[in-house]
Design an enzyme around this catalytic site. Structure first.
Site, PDB file in Angstrom:
ATOM      1  N   ASP A  13       3.876  -9.537  -2.871  1.00 26.60           N
ATOM      2  CA  ASP A  13       2.844 -10.548  -2.632  1.00 26.60           C
ATOM      3  C   ASP A  13       2.841 -11.465  -3.844  1.00 26.60           C
ATOM      4  OD1 ASP A  13       1.842  -9.580  -0.214  1.00 26.60           O
ATOM      5  OD2 ASP A  13       0.406  -8.250  -1.187  1.00 26.60           O
ATOM      6  N   ASP A 164      -1.980   3.594  10.546  1.00 24.85           N
ATOM      7  CA  ASP A 164      -2.923   2.542  10.134  1.00 24.85           C
ATOM      8  C   ASP A 164      -2.327   1.223  10.603  1.00 24.85           C
ATOM      9  OD1 ASP A 164      -4.322   0.503   8.952  1.00 24.85           O
ATOM     10  OD2 ASP A 164      -4.233   1.314   6.921  1.00 24.85           O
ATOM     11  N   THR A 255      -7.794  -5.807  -2.357  1.00 26.33           N
ATOM     12  CA  THR A 255      -6.419  -5.531  -1.902  1.00 26.33           C
ATOM     13  C   THR A 255      -6.063  -4.064  -2.159  1.00 26.33           C
ATOM     14  OG1 THR A 255      -5.866  -7.764  -2.560  1.00 26.33           O
ATOM     15  CG2 THR A 255      -4.018  -6.313  -2.027  1.00 26.33           C
ATOM     16  N   GLY A 256      -5.601  -3.401  -1.106  1.00 25.88           N
ATOM     17  CA  GLY A 256      -5.133  -2.024  -1.254  1.00 25.88           C
ATOM     18  C   GLY A 256      -6.213  -0.966  -1.102  1.00 25.88           C
ATOM     19  N   ALA A 257      -7.481  -1.367  -0.916  1.00 23.86           N
ATOM     20  CA  ALA A 257      -8.549  -0.352  -0.792  1.00 23.86           C
ATOM     21  C   ALA A 257      -8.301   0.548   0.419  1.00 23.86           C
ATOM     22  CB  ALA A 257      -9.915  -1.016  -0.686  1.00 23.86           C
ATOM     23  N   GLY A 258      -7.909  -0.069   1.528  1.00 27.17           N
ATOM     24  CA  GLY A 258      -7.627   0.701   2.741  1.00 27.17           C
ATOM     25  C   GLY A 258      -6.448   1.656   2.536  1.00 27.17           C
ATOM     26  N   ASP A 259      -5.435   1.197   1.820  1.00 28.84           N
ATOM     27  CA  ASP A 259      -4.250   2.033   1.572  1.00 28.84           C
ATOM     28  C   ASP A 259      -4.598   3.187   0.629  1.00 28.84           C
ATOM     29  OD1 ASP A 259      -2.936   0.102   3.071  1.00 28.84           O
ATOM     30  OD2 ASP A 259      -2.382  -1.052   1.287  1.00 28.84           O
TER      31      ASP A 259
HETATM   32  P1  ATP Z   1      -7.379  -3.461   3.491  1.00 32.73           P
HETATM   33  O1  ATP Z   1      -7.969  -4.769   3.056  1.00 32.73           O
HETATM   34  O2  ATP Z   1      -6.620  -2.783   2.391  1.00 32.73           O
HETATM   35  O3  ATP Z   1      -6.670  -3.484   4.815  1.00 32.73           O
HETATM   36  P2  ATP Z   1      -9.431  -1.989   4.892  1.00 32.73           P
HETATM   37  O4  ATP Z   1     -10.218  -3.090   5.521  1.00 32.73           O
HETATM   38  O5  ATP Z   1      -8.574  -1.136   5.703  1.00 32.73           O
HETATM   39  O6  ATP Z   1      -8.650  -2.530   3.625  1.00 32.73           O
HETATM   40  P3  ATP Z   1     -11.791  -1.265   3.477  1.00 32.73           P
HETATM   41  O7  ATP Z   1     -12.819  -0.924   4.481  1.00 32.73           O
HETATM   42  O8  ATP Z   1     -11.869  -2.559   2.763  1.00 32.73           O
HETATM   43  O9  ATP Z   1     -10.390  -1.009   4.122  1.00 32.73           O
HETATM   44  O10 ATP Z   1     -11.786  -0.161   2.334  1.00 32.73           O
HETATM   45  C1  ATP Z   1     -11.393   1.176   2.547  1.00 32.73           C
HETATM   46  C2  ATP Z   1     -12.398   2.111   1.931  1.00 32.73           C
HETATM   47  O11 ATP Z   1     -12.527   1.841   0.521  1.00 32.73           O
HETATM   48  C3  ATP Z   1     -13.787   1.951   2.505  1.00 32.73           C
HETATM   49  O12 ATP Z   1     -13.927   2.777   3.635  1.00 32.73           O
HETATM   50  C4  ATP Z   1     -14.650   2.380   1.327  1.00 32.73           C
HETATM   51  O13 ATP Z   1     -14.759   3.776   1.280  1.00 32.73           O
HETATM   52  C5  ATP Z   1     -13.874   1.919   0.116  1.00 32.73           C
HETATM   53  N1  ATP Z   1     -14.331   0.588  -0.327  1.00 32.73           N
HETATM   54  C6  ATP Z   1     -13.785  -0.619  -0.027  1.00 32.73           C
HETATM   55  N2  ATP Z   1     -14.463  -1.631  -0.594  1.00 32.73           N
HETATM   56  C7  ATP Z   1     -15.480  -1.065  -1.288  1.00 32.73           C
HETATM   57  C8  ATP Z   1     -16.550  -1.572  -2.120  1.00 32.73           C
HETATM   58  N3  ATP Z   1     -16.707  -2.870  -2.342  1.00 32.73           N
HETATM   59  N4  ATP Z   1     -17.397  -0.672  -2.663  1.00 32.73           N
HETATM   60  C9  ATP Z   1     -17.256   0.643  -2.445  1.00 32.73           C
HETATM   61  N5  ATP Z   1     -16.278   1.170  -1.683  1.00 32.73           N
HETATM   62  C10 ATP Z   1     -15.398   0.350  -1.117  1.00 32.73           C
END
Ligand code: ATP
Length: 319
Positions: A13, A164, A255-259
């Site tokens: 990226d 996913d 970025t990467g939170a879901g992963d």
């Molecule tokens: P991506 O953008 O990577 O595809 P996603 O939409 O699949 O992400 P998110 O829901 O953004 O996933 O984040 C995954 C998990 O990380 C959430 O279920 C939560 O537990 C945690 N998380 C994400 N953002 C936050 C935040 N701002 N504060 C606390 N926890 C968070």
């Protein structure tokens, strides 16, 4: 057997050096290695778990750099192959001032799309306790066939399948095609994780109520998760369902939170598969995964912000 094998794209990226600009306005870009399946493999490894990545890179400096990043992070790169004729995929990504994410992909075609079934490291895939994948590898042949074959090999060898979808609308010819293809492998997965946006895209309903989520449930599934950003996530298993809140953190870049969430959860499931049937254990694992996702939002980029187990436990204890 405690290996998570992650299949799909690894790419670079390019993100603006300053926040809140359009791609055209960005003065310069930083290289940020990524690709959701690669992030998941590194997330597992950073937490102390065994992880391998399967995918194709360009036989160019960027491709070799990405393979080195896998190895430096303790991820087995025995499933990585290089394409002499195609480049490593690039994506220019920005978070605009209005909060919308803007993507521009260079995949015409990129090396990841050219992985063939013959190039799969079958022995490595057979060692997987969990085989994880997304949907971007379904978009084009020959990678699509390689993806389907790899799922078959893993399943036959006894792995749990984890999915996913990671929707990137811009990469599909149409929304309808994206929906059809993403759902075409829905019934094979044991574990499925969707975001709120993906839930709405797939069901056509803008709600995270249980009856809407249940439209994505299949009797063959062991676990269905809906991630809700700072609200944590909802979980659905055969005999129970519920929600687990996340942790309060100073969010910098999601970025990467879901992963990170997926990697953490898979690492826990591999260590103790009984947590899929035991609600108390599952909730503990989801809490751990939420903390891992939360920490990942506190620093820029995906891979640099993935936490170690000690960092995750520290956040949980502090809460
Ligand atoms: P991506 O953008 O990577 O595809 P996603 O939409 O699949 O992400 P998110 O829901 O953004 O996933 O984040 C995954 C998990 O990380 C959430 O279920 C939560 O537990 C945690 N998380 C994400 N953002 C936050 C935040 N701002 N504060 C606390 N926890 C968070």
């Amino acid at each position: 057997r405690e290996l998570v094998v992650s299949f799909g794209e690894m790419l670079i990226d390019f993100v603006p050096t300053v926040a809140g600009v359009s791609l055209a306005e960005a003065p310069a870009f930083l290289k940020a290695p990524g690709g959701a399946p690669a992030n998941v493999a590194i997330a597992v490894s950073r937490l102390g778990g065994g992880a391998a990545f399967v995918g194709k890179l360009g036989d160019d400096e960027f491709g070799r750099m990405l393979a080195a990043i896998l190895r430096d992070n303790g991820v087995d790169d025995g499933g990585v192959v290089f394409d002499a004729g195609a480049r490593t995929a690039l994506a220019f990504v920005t978070l605009r001032a209005d909060g919308e994410r803007e993507f521009m992909f260079y995949r015409n075609p990129s090396a990841d799309m050219l992985l063939t079934a013959d190039e799969l490291n079958v022995e490595l895939i057979k060692r997987a306790a969990v085989f994880h994948y997304g949907s971007i590898s379904l978009i084009a042949e020959p990678c699509r066939t390689a993806h389907l074959r790899a799922m078959e090999i893993a399943k036959e060898a006894g792995a749990l399948l984890s999915y996913d979808p990671n929707l990137r609308e811009a990469l599909w010819p149409s929304r309808e095609e994206a929906r059809t293809q993403i759902l075409s492998i829905w019934d094979q997965a044991d574990i499925v994780k969707v975001s709120e946006v993906e839930l709405e895209f797939l069901t056509g309903i803008d709600s995270v109520e249980d009856d809407v989520v249940m439209k994505l449930w299949r009797p063959t599934m062991k676990l269905l998760l809906v991630t809700l950003g700072d609200q944590g996530c909802k979980y659905y298993a055969r005999d129970f369902h519920g929600a687990v809140p996340s942790f309060k953190v100073q969010q910098v870049d999601t970025t990467g939170a879901g992963d990170a969430f997926v990697g953490a959860l898979l690492q826990r499931i591999v260590k103790d598969p009984s947590s899929l049937q035991d609600e108390k254990k599952l909730v503990e694992s989801i809490k751990f995964a939420n903390a891992c996702g939360a920490i990942t939002t506190t620093k820029k980029g995906a891979i640099p912000s993935l936490p170690t187990e000690a960092e995750v436990l520290q956040l949980i204890e502090k809460a």
